[in-house]
Design a protein around this motif. Structure first.
Motif, PDB file in Angstrom:
ATOM      1  N   TYR A   1       0.661   5.390   0.586  1.00 47.55           N
ATOM      2  CA  TYR A   1      -0.097   6.533   1.097  1.00 47.55           C
ATOM      3  C   TYR A   1       0.606   7.813   0.638  1.00 47.55           C
ATOM      4  O   TYR A   1       1.822   7.826   0.433  1.00 47.55           O
ATOM      5  CB  TYR A   1      -0.144   6.514   2.623  1.00 47.55           C
ATOM      6  CG  TYR A   1      -0.891   5.337   3.206  1.00 47.55           C
ATOM      7  CD1 TYR A   1      -2.273   5.354   3.329  1.00 47.55           C
ATOM      8  CD2 TYR A   1      -0.210   4.203   3.653  1.00 47.55           C
ATOM      9  CE1 TYR A   1      -2.965   4.270   3.874  1.00 47.55           C
ATOM     10  CE2 TYR A   1      -0.884   3.119   4.198  1.00 47.55           C
ATOM     11  CZ  TYR A   1      -2.260   3.167   4.306  1.00 47.55           C
ATOM     12  OH  TYR A   1      -2.931   2.094   4.848  1.00 47.55           O
ATOM     13  N   TYR A   2      -0.173   8.888   0.552  1.00 49.47           N
ATOM     14  CA  TYR A   2       0.379  10.168   0.130  1.00 49.47           C
ATOM     15  C   TYR A   2       0.192  11.257   1.182  1.00 49.47           C
ATOM     16  O   TYR A   2       0.572  12.398   0.963  1.00 49.47           O
ATOM     17  CB  TYR A   2      -0.240  10.597  -1.209  1.00 49.47           C
ATOM     18  CG  TYR A   2       0.191   9.668  -2.326  1.00 49.47           C
ATOM     19  CD1 TYR A   2       1.369   9.912  -3.028  1.00 49.47           C
ATOM     20  CD2 TYR A   2      -0.535   8.535  -2.635  1.00 49.47           C
ATOM     21  CE1 TYR A   2       1.799   9.054  -4.026  1.00 49.47           C
ATOM     22  CE2 TYR A   2      -0.116   7.668  -3.634  1.00 49.47           C
ATOM     23  CZ  TYR A   2       1.046   7.931  -4.326  1.00 49.47           C
ATOM     24  OH  TYR A   2       1.464   7.066  -5.312  1.00 49.47           O
ATOM     25  N   ASP A   3      -0.368  10.884   2.325  1.00 56.36           N
ATOM     26  CA  ASP A   3      -0.579  11.828   3.415  1.00 56.36           C
ATOM     27  C   ASP A   3      -0.641  11.024   4.710  1.00 56.36           C
ATOM     28  O   ASP A   3      -1.330   9.993   4.767  1.00 56.36           O
ATOM     29  CB  ASP A   3      -1.888  12.584   3.188  1.00 56.36           C
ATOM     30  CG  ASP A   3      -2.097  13.737   4.159  1.00 56.36           C
ATOM     31  OD1 ASP A   3      -1.721  13.618   5.347  1.00 56.36           O
ATOM     32  OD2 ASP A   3      -2.638  14.763   3.726  1.00 56.36           O
TER      33      ASP A   3
ATOM     34  N   GLU B   1      -3.977   9.844   6.024  1.00 60.08           N
ATOM     35  CA  GLU B   1      -4.650   8.691   5.409  1.00 60.08           C
ATOM     36  C   GLU B   1      -4.373   7.395   6.163  1.00 60.08           C
ATOM     37  O   GLU B   1      -5.092   6.402   6.002  1.00 60.08           O
ATOM     38  CB  GLU B   1      -4.151   8.476   3.975  1.00 60.08           C
ATOM     39  CG  GLU B   1      -4.399   9.591   3.009  1.00 60.08           C
ATOM     40  CD  GLU B   1      -3.711   9.317   1.652  1.00 60.08           C
ATOM     41  OE1 GLU B   1      -2.982   8.317   1.510  1.00 60.08           O
ATOM     42  OE2 GLU B   1      -3.914  10.125   0.756  1.00 60.08           O
ATOM     43  N   ILE B   2      -3.314   7.391   6.959  1.00 57.14           N
ATOM     44  CA  ILE B   2      -2.840   6.157   7.585  1.00 57.14           C
ATOM     45  C   ILE B   2      -3.547   5.951   8.925  1.00 57.14           C
ATOM     46  O   ILE B   2      -3.516   6.841   9.789  1.00 57.14           O
ATOM     47  CB  ILE B   2      -1.309   6.208   7.783  1.00 57.14           C
ATOM     48  CG1 ILE B   2      -0.632   6.395   6.424  1.00 57.14           C
ATOM     49  CG2 ILE B   2      -0.817   4.948   8.485  1.00 57.14           C
ATOM     50  CD1 ILE B   2       0.844   6.696   6.502  1.00 57.14           C
TER      51      ILE B   2
ATOM     52  N   LYS C   1       0.830  -1.205   0.000  1.00 51.86           N
ATOM     53  CA  LYS C   1       0.000   0.000   0.000  1.00 51.86           C
ATOM     54  C   LYS C   1       0.866   1.257   0.000  1.00 51.86           C
ATOM     55  O   LYS C   1       1.868   1.332   0.705  1.00 51.86           O
ATOM     56  CB  LYS C   1      -0.904  -0.010   1.239  1.00 51.86           C
ATOM     57  CG  LYS C   1      -1.748   1.204   1.432  1.00 51.86           C
ATOM     58  CD  LYS C   1      -2.943   1.196   0.522  1.00 51.86           C
ATOM     59  CE  LYS C   1      -3.832   2.392   0.858  1.00 51.86           C
ATOM     60  NZ  LYS C   1      -4.730   2.738  -0.182  1.00 51.86           N
TER      61      LYS C   1
END
Length: 120
Positions: free
Chosen positions: A111-113, A116-117, A109
């Motif tokens: 994530y870009y922020d 979001e996690i 996976k």
């Protein structure tokens, strides 16, 4: 949920013209994201945390030399095989883009922020 091991990928050398001060600023940005991940209950990892001491020990003289090429990107890719996710922070980066590509190939996976996690 157990803590995830998350590779923080973003600019280190890119856009710095190999200026050590700018590279250090980029590392601090990576470190800040790693701290946020840690505080969210995860285990952050940054390729430079392992690469920089190895580069010094191996005798690298400057970013981009043969020793740098031998160690820098390969260590991040090896670490990635042990990670649950990648956090790709903003900024142009050939190495981080390669990390994201490999993560996709491995089914990891991305994530870009940090927001979001899921927290642990």
């Amino acid at each position: 949920m157990k803590p995830m091991t998350i590779l923080v990928a973003g600019p280190y050398r890119s856009g710095t013209n190999d200026d050590p001060a700018l590279m250090q600023q980029n590392l601090e940005k990576l470190n800040m994201q790693a701290l946020a991940l840690f505080r969210a209950g995860h285990i952050p990892i940054i390729g430079e945390w392992l690469a920089l001491p190895l580069l010094k020990t191996a005798g690298s003289q400057r970013p981009g030399d043969e020793i740098y090429k031998e160690i820098s990107y390969p260590i991040a890719h090896r670490m990635l095989t042990k990670c649950d996710a990648v956090l790709r922070i903003e900024g142009e980066s050939t190495g981080a883009d390669a990390d994201v590509k490999l993560a996709g190939e491995l089914g990891i996976k991305v994530y870009y922020d940090v927001a979001e996690i899921p927290e642990n």
